[in-house]
Enzyme design. Structure first.
Site, PDB file in Angstrom:
ATOM      1  N   LYS A 191      15.584 -12.326  -7.393  1.00 37.95           N
ATOM      2  CA  LYS A 191      15.407 -10.871  -7.477  1.00 37.95           C
ATOM      3  C   LYS A 191      14.094 -10.516  -8.144  1.00 37.95           C
ATOM      4  O   LYS A 191      13.333  -9.673  -7.665  1.00 37.95           O
ATOM      5  CB  LYS A 191      16.581 -10.234  -8.234  1.00 37.95           C
ATOM      6  CG  LYS A 191      16.567  -8.704  -8.243  1.00 37.95           C
ATOM      7  CD  LYS A 191      15.834  -8.096  -9.424  1.00 37.95           C
ATOM      8  CE  LYS A 191      16.566  -8.316 -10.726  1.00 37.95           C
ATOM      9  NZ  LYS A 191      15.893  -7.609 -11.864  1.00 37.95           N
ATOM     10  N   ASP A 213      19.255  -5.691  -7.133  1.00 37.85           N
ATOM     11  CA  ASP A 213      19.750  -5.653  -8.512  1.00 37.85           C
ATOM     12  C   ASP A 213      21.147  -5.035  -8.497  1.00 37.85           C
ATOM     13  O   ASP A 213      21.756  -4.876  -7.439  1.00 37.85           O
ATOM     14  CB  ASP A 213      18.785  -4.877  -9.418  1.00 37.85           C
ATOM     15  CG  ASP A 213      18.711  -3.385  -9.074  1.00 37.85           C
ATOM     16  OD1 ASP A 213      19.367  -2.939  -8.088  1.00 37.85           O
ATOM     17  OD2 ASP A 213      18.001  -2.658  -9.786  1.00 37.85           O
TER      18      ASP A 213
END
Length: 209
Positions: free
Chosen positions: A120, A138
């Site tokens: 991420k 997220d």
């Protein structure tokens, strides 16, 4: 999901958040990378409170690589997991100096080798610092994707990322991930979402997500 629903989601979020952007304050790829590592399990707002002092004292990988960990911990002590994060960002700076001539790499394969950097975080850096198409998932993106039926309840972040990348055009990935974040952060919150004013009421699966 039918393509018309994908277009509806894309166009509605574009109208709601035309200027959605990364809210981590930074001036260059190095500052963004450090801020992203610090942002794990805390808010961008709190990270932005500590990074001015951190970057004033350690403005580049070379200076941070030589930092005393106790000094770094003192600067970032107000954010969560600061002991581990201080260690990670110092090691990360050392790795940048040793392996990349002090420059932040743009490739995901290289970014995820750095201390404290997961997929991420790498996607955020690729997208924001280098304008490369990437879908950073997220907690906000995950929640919104599931509530809007773009992903299943039990999907992990990688599965969600792959599904979003298939459903939306490559040139839209960067804008969409910021708009998902803004929608999740300010409207479709984990607790007390603004359901009564939501334009996605007809497709929302919140009670199943």
């Amino acid at each position: 999901m039918a393509q018309e629903k994908i277009e509806f989601i894309k166009n509605t979020l574009a109208a709601m958040y035309p200027d959605a952007h990364c809210e981590l304050v930074h001036r260059n790829p190095f500052e963004l990378l450090i801020a992203v590592v610090l942002s794990a399990q805390t808010t961008d707002e709190r990270v932005n409170m500590v990074t001015p002092a951190l970057f004033s004292r350690f403005p580049d990988p070379s200076s941070l690589s030589l930092a005393d960990i106790h000094e770094v911990e003192k600067i970032i002590a107000s954010i969560g997991l600061y002991h581990a994060k201080a260690k990670n960002i110092i090691n990360l700076a050392k790795e940048l100096c040793r392996d990349h001539n002090g420059q932040v790499p743009a490739e995901r394969e290289e970014l995820v080798k750095l201390s404290g950097v997961g997929r991420k975080s790498a996607n955020v850096v690729m997208s924001v610092a280098f304008n490369m198409p990437a879908m950073a998932v997220d907690t906000h993106v995950s929640r919104v994707a599931k509530r809007l039926g773009l992903a299943k309840r039990d999907d992990d972040v990688l599965a969600i990322e792959k599904k979003l990348c298939r459903k939306f055009k490559r040139q839209d990935w960067n804008a969409m991930h910021h708009r998902f974040i803004f929608f999740g952060r300010y409207f479709c919150k984990a607790k007390n979402p603004s359901c009564e004013n939501c334009p996605f009421g007809s497709i929302c699966k919140k009670d199943k997500a």
